[in-house]
Design a protein around this motif. Structure first.
Motif, PDB file in Angstrom:
ATOM      1  N   PHE A  64       0.866  -1.184   0.000  1.00 55.91           N
ATOM      2  CA  PHE A  64       0.000   0.000   0.000  1.00 55.91           C
ATOM      3  C   PHE A  64       0.903   1.234   0.000  1.00 55.91           C
ATOM      4  O   PHE A  64       1.776   1.387   0.863  1.00 55.91           O
ATOM      5  N   SER A  68      -7.640   4.217  -2.997  1.00 61.29           N
ATOM      6  CA  SER A  68      -7.755   3.496  -1.726  1.00 61.29           C
ATOM      7  C   SER A  68      -7.409   4.427  -0.573  1.00 61.29           C
ATOM      8  O   SER A  68      -6.787   5.480  -0.752  1.00 61.29           O
ATOM      9  N   LEU A 111      -6.662   4.280   3.985  1.00 57.95           N
ATOM     10  CA  LEU A 111      -6.538   3.590   5.264  1.00 57.95           C
ATOM     11  C   LEU A 111      -6.985   4.540   6.368  1.00 57.95           C
ATOM     12  O   LEU A 111      -6.574   5.707   6.394  1.00 57.95           O
ATOM     13  N   PHE A 121     -10.047  -0.072   5.781  1.00 55.82           N
ATOM     14  CA  PHE A 121      -9.348   0.124   4.513  1.00 55.82           C
ATOM     15  C   PHE A 121     -10.400   0.054   3.412  1.00 55.82           C
ATOM     16  O   PHE A 121     -11.127  -0.945   3.278  1.00 55.82           O
ATOM     17  N   GLU A 125      -3.028  -5.117   2.381  1.00 61.29           N
ATOM     18  CA  GLU A 125      -3.854  -4.022   2.904  1.00 61.29           C
ATOM     19  C   GLU A 125      -4.489  -4.389   4.234  1.00 61.29           C
ATOM     20  O   GLU A 125      -4.565  -3.559   5.154  1.00 61.29           O
ATOM     21  N   CYS A 157      -1.933  -4.164   7.069  1.00 59.57           N
ATOM     22  CA  CYS A 157      -1.654  -2.797   7.532  1.00 59.57           C
ATOM     23  C   CYS A 157      -2.637  -2.370   8.619  1.00 59.57           C
ATOM     24  O   CYS A 157      -2.281  -1.581   9.502  1.00 59.57           O
ATOM     25  N   TYR A 185       3.508  -2.009   3.163  1.00 62.06           N
ATOM     26  CA  TYR A 185       3.252  -0.567   2.958  1.00 62.06           C
ATOM     27  C   TYR A 185       4.558   0.144   2.614  1.00 62.06           C
ATOM     28  O   TYR A 185       5.663  -0.303   2.964  1.00 62.06           O
TER      29      TYR A 185
END
Length: 562
Positions: free
Chosen positions: A429, A497, A499, A513, A527, A530, A556
């Motif tokens: 990510f 996207s 987070l 997410f 993802e 994370c 990430y």
């Protein structure tokens, strides 16, 4: 329904309707208005002066046709039910005395379509001090209604002293004009039954004829069982049995009534997509899809085991959603479309209680797929939750084992981490921007346990990020979030996207997410890690708070942040 008295300029009327119970809508003495449009009733004074037109509106009847018949300065000695004034054999017309003796009778002809259960029932009419009953759904023809209103008009004339009318059929005796009859009394509601006393630990086990609770009545179409109240360890009683055995045999489904499909080996139920479930994207809201999944699980427990979530609470048990993924994979879904929801649980090990859920469009195409990582928890005396031990877990899930589909297992006893159910993409990510905001948890965000309802998180993210076109989302609820909690929300995002870290002080309470846009790709393991691995989201939080850059890894990469 209206009575025009000897004074052609005045009327005394009462209109009543039924909506659960009879309610007096209006009762007053007023001058009939002169209107130029509407459903008109022709009307003339006894002297043949200026004709007037007035409107009578009957509450709840959309298309009444109201006609007026007048006696043309004649009176009738006797009126047979359903006949016209002066047409009864043996009744001779008589000249009226006085210029105020003109009379009218109103007959309301209502379309057959107005006789549906939605139409109010006019069961009482108060006319010049006399109370007539029975003018309701029992009126089957205009002739019958005309007879009733003609008889009512005749009694009004008799009460006014203008004529002596003798009815060929018995009629209610007129009341004194100076004292109008009161409406029929409405029975007072029965007092609510007293709550059954809860047995204390000292009296538990003792019974008497007076203390034995009556069996609970079925509600909502499901067989109801008396909710057990456990005073011992958490879990169902030793003699507990399911209400309906499914998994070994099928059961038809209906709206709000889950069944079991042997073909798909899944609990199944249709749901209707209403306007409040849709979004500007032409899709069902993610929140509604999560709520559908929650609904079929709760209804399954009620329909198959006879247990509600409140019953579980009394048994010191709770099913809490910790993690879930919901993704839209279909092309679109319109309002009033029917989705078929299929769901199946699996039991990899205590306390994990995951459910795979899929939604299918009317043409059979897959529209949504989701995975819900639920946990079976016991409730401590202080209200806190802990995962159930193996014995408690197996005791409760014993009757659900047949619901599981061996072909759709995503977990095993050696692989209980939620992110392991998703494939790796091979790309980390990589956010390109960040922002933060505040969010105060509302009571509407929470459920009966006074904790955050998992479906609300997908909508909460819209208050913290500019994107409004989420097509898939992962949510991880790590700690209890309650009404009025003030959360600081940090967002790391890129083109498609984002987070989310919902925090309180130094603690991360909820992570999420989201994927955005019509060309969104499926959520991947990097993802989810994370948002679920403490070593990952704590480092991301440090960057959001003080700019401390974390080194890149396979999950990430913060190098794109300025």
């Amino acid at each position: 329904l209206m009575d025009l008295s000897k004074n052609s300029q005045m009327t005394d009327f009462r209109m009543m309707t039924q909506s659960g119970r009879h309610q007096v809508l209006e009762s007053r003495r007023t001058r009939v208005p002169t209107l130029a449009s509407g459903a008109a009733v022709p009307r003339a004074s006894s002297a043949g002066a200026i004709g007037r037109r007035s409107v009578m509106n009957i509450e709840g009847i959309s298309r009444p046709s109201i006609f007026a018949r007048r006696s043309s300065r004649t009176e009738t000695k006797a009126i047979t039910a359903g006949s016209r004034p002066g047409s009864t054999p043996g009744s001779a017309p008589q000249s009226a005395r006085g210029s105020m003796s003109a009379r009218q009778s109103l007959v309301a002809f209502v379309d057959q379509s107005q006789g549906s259960p939605r139409s109010p029932r006019l069961s009482e009419v108060n006319s010049r001090g006399s109370l007539f009953e029975g003018l309701g759904s029992s009126i089957a023809s205009p002739a019958a209604l005309g007879a009733e209103t003609t008889a009512a008009a005749g009694e009004a004339d008799a009460a006014a002293g203008e004529a002596q009318a003798s009815a060929s059929a018995p009629a209610p005796a007129p009341a004194a004009e100076s004292a109008p009859a009161a409406p029929a009394p409405v029975p007072a509601p029965a007092p609510a039954p007293a709550a059954a006393p809860v047995a204390s630990q000292e009296t538990a086990g003792k019974s008497s004829p007076s203390s034995t609770p009556a069996p609970a009545k079925p509600t909502g179409g499901y067989p109801a069982a008396t909710p057990p109240v456990s005073t011992g360890p958490a879990g169902p009683p030793a003699d507990f049995k399911p209400v309906v055995e499914v998994g070994l045999k099928g059961k038809p489904s209906a709206f709000e009534d889950p069944g079991f499909s042997m073909e798909h080996h899944a609990i199944t139920m249709p749901v209707r997509v209403h306007c409040e479930d849709t979004s500007p994207l032409g899709h069902v809201r993610l929140e509604s899809l999560v709520a559908y999944a929650e609904r079929i699980r709760s209804l399954s427990l009620k329909a198959f085991l006879g247990l509600s979530l409140d019953d579980l609470k009394k048994m010191k048990l709770a099913i809490l959603a910790n993690e879930y993924v919901v993704e839209i994979v279909g092309k679109g879904c319109g309002v009033m479309e029917t989705l078929r929801i299929d769901t199946t649980p699996e039991f990899p090990g205590a306390p994990l209680f995951p459910w795979t859920t899929e939604a299918y469009s009317e043409n059979g195409d897959l529209y949504m797929k989701g995975l819900f990582g639920l946990s079976l928890c016991s409730i401590a005396a202080d209200g806190s939750y802990r995962g159930t031990a193996k014995e408690e877990y197996e005791k409760f899930t014993h009757f659900m084992r047949h619901w599981s589909n061996p072909k759709k297992r995503a977990f095993s006893a050696t692989s209980l981490r939620f992110f392991n159910a998703y494939q790796e993409s091979g790309k980390p990510f990589k956010p390109t921007a960040r922002r933060d905001s505040k969010y105060v948890v509302r009571a509407a965000d929470c459920d009966l346990y006074s904790v955050l309802f998992q479906a609300r998180v997908t909508s909460m993210t819209e208050s913290c990020h500019d994107r409004r076109d989420a097509i898939g989302m992962y949510v991880n609820i790590m700690a209890s979030v309650r009404p009025s909690d003030e959360l600081t929300v940090y967002v790391l995002y890129n083109e498609d996207s984002a987070l989310f870290l919902f925090t309180s002080g130094t603690s991360v309470l909820v992570t999420a997410f989201g994927h955005y846009g019509t060309n969104s790709k499926p959520l991947c393991r990097e993802e989810l890690k994370c948002c679920s691995m403490p070593g990952h989201y704590q480092k991301l939080l440090k960057y959001c708070k003080n700019g401390e850059m974390a080194p890149a890894n396979k999950d990430y990469d913060l190098s794109g942040l300025s």
